[in-house]
Design an enzyme around this catalytic site. Structure first.
Site, PDB file in Angstrom:
ATOM      1  N   ASP A  45      52.951  22.206   7.524  1.00 42.76           N
ATOM      2  CA  ASP A  45      54.397  22.065   7.701  1.00 42.76           C
ATOM      3  C   ASP A  45      54.712  21.343   9.012  1.00 42.76           C
ATOM      4  OD1 ASP A  45      53.761  24.171   9.369  1.00 42.76           O
ATOM      5  OD2 ASP A  45      55.230  25.576   8.548  1.00 42.76           O
ATOM      6  N   SER A  46      53.654  20.981   9.766  1.00 41.74           N
ATOM      7  CA  SER A  46      53.842  20.077  10.915  1.00 41.74           C
ATOM      8  C   SER A  46      54.414  18.739  10.443  1.00 41.74           C
ATOM      9  CB  SER A  46      52.515  19.848  11.651  1.00 41.74           C
ATOM     10  OG  SER A  46      51.487  19.507  10.734  1.00 41.74           O
ATOM     11  N   ASP A  84      50.576  24.478   3.100  1.00 41.70           N
ATOM     12  CA  ASP A  84      51.291  25.454   3.934  1.00 41.70           C
ATOM     13  C   ASP A  84      52.496  26.003   3.186  1.00 41.70           C
ATOM     14  OD1 ASP A  84      50.492  26.247   6.461  1.00 41.70           O
ATOM     15  OD2 ASP A  84      51.358  24.501   7.475  1.00 41.70           O
ATOM     16  N   GLU A 181      45.767  29.640  16.487  1.00 48.79           N
ATOM     17  CA  GLU A 181      46.461  28.559  17.208  1.00 48.79           C
ATOM     18  C   GLU A 181      46.779  28.988  18.637  1.00 48.79           C
ATOM     19  OE1 GLU A 181      49.611  26.541  15.176  1.00 48.79           O
ATOM     20  OE2 GLU A 181      50.267  25.526  17.017  1.00 48.79           O
TER      21      GLU A 181
HETATM   22  O1  KIV Z   1      51.196  22.676  10.056  1.00 47.41           O
HETATM   23  C1  KIV Z   1      50.165  22.492  10.725  1.00 47.41           C
HETATM   24  O2  KIV Z   1      49.800  21.353  11.063  1.00 47.41           O
HETATM   25  C2  KIV Z   1      49.391  23.645  11.123  1.00 47.41           C
HETATM   26  C3  KIV Z   1      48.268  23.421  12.100  1.00 47.41           C
HETATM   27  C4  KIV Z   1      48.851  23.455  13.459  1.00 47.41           C
HETATM   28  C5  KIV Z   1      47.180  24.385  11.938  1.00 47.41           C
HETATM   29  O3  KIV Z   1      49.655  24.729  10.718  1.00 47.41           O
END
Ligand code: KIV
Length: 254
Positions: A45-46, A84, A181
């Protein structure tokens, strides 16, 4: 091989070969990373920040995630595709299962959600539905507003024990790995030692977990406006794009 068996292959890497994981949000990047031999591709979700330009992950929806998961699934043949579950999509076990199924329908082979003790029941329900789950502990980006920023975790004995308690609850519920994290190195090493499932670290220092995960734009330098201090940039894609486009513009203007 069903989804649980594929995930189990990564779980068994604990104390053997480190797990390599990167985020991917589109077909071309997924294909390149898969062909390079990355074990796990996270449709993270980044993407809220690095694809949509939001300030954080809290505006990401399930529709965003399914759209990008479909693209990544078209590009990846070998890597495990991890989707995610975004914020507010797993408030209770039933909703968590329904939304995890939507990610799987889009091409995910496992899902990730944030949090420990309070998520254990939801994790168990998703796994009972045949979908493997990875946990996410330490700094939880979906709670960045409540936290007042991105903060290091595991600074005190009590904080580390609370993370461990959450991790053990997730492990009991059946997760096949846990992302840590921004957990301080000493606490990361302790968690990695205490857990039977692999830990996959981001911002935890090198060699303190059973694997590493990184946001692809940090690794290739394609999102220069914000790079977390712990990231190792290995290419300057932003610089190359600027150079190529300047060349294109110069050629047009003679
Ligand atoms: O959404 C993402 O990129 C993440 C990473 C920071 C592990 O959850």
């Amino acid at each position: 091989m069903n989804l649980i068996e594929k995930a189990d292959r990564l779980r068994k890497r604990k104390n053997r070969v480190p797990i390599s994981a990167l985020t991917a949000y589109d077909y071309a990047t997924a294909r390149l990373l898969d062909e390079a031999g990355v074990d796990l591709l996270l449709v993270g979700d980044s993407l809220g920040m690095v694809v949509f330009g939001y300030p954080d992950t809290t505006r990401v929806t399930l529709d965003h995630m399914t759209h990008h998961t479909e693209a990544v699934a078209r590009g990846a043949k070998s890597a495990l595709i991890l989707g995610d579950l975004p914020i507010n999509t797993y408030p209770d076990p039933q909703t968590a299962v329904a939304n995890a199924r939507k990610l799987v329908k889009a091409g995910a082979q496992a899902v990730k959600l944030e949090g420990g003790l309070r998520q254990a029941e939801k994790v168990r329900a998703i796994i009972d539905a045949g979908i493997p789950v990875i946990g996410h502990l330490g700094m939880l980006p979906q709670r960045v507003k409540e936290e007042g920023g991105y903060k290091k975790k595991g600074k005190t004995h009590d904080e580390t024990q609370a993370i461990l308690e959450g991790a053990l609850a997730l492990q009991d519920a059946g997760v096949f790995a846990i992302v840590l994290e921004s957990v301080l190195p000493k606490a990361s090493r302790l968690l990695t030692r205490e857990l039977e499932v692999p830990t996959i670290g981001i911002g935890c220092g090198e060699g303190n977990c059973d694997g590493e995960i990184a946001v692809i734009t940090d690794v290739i330098g394609s999102y220069p406006w914000f790079v977390p201090p712990f990231a190792t940039q290995r290419a300057d894609v932003a610089g190359e794009i600027t150079k190529a486009v300047k060349g294109y513009l110069d050629a047009l203007s003679g």
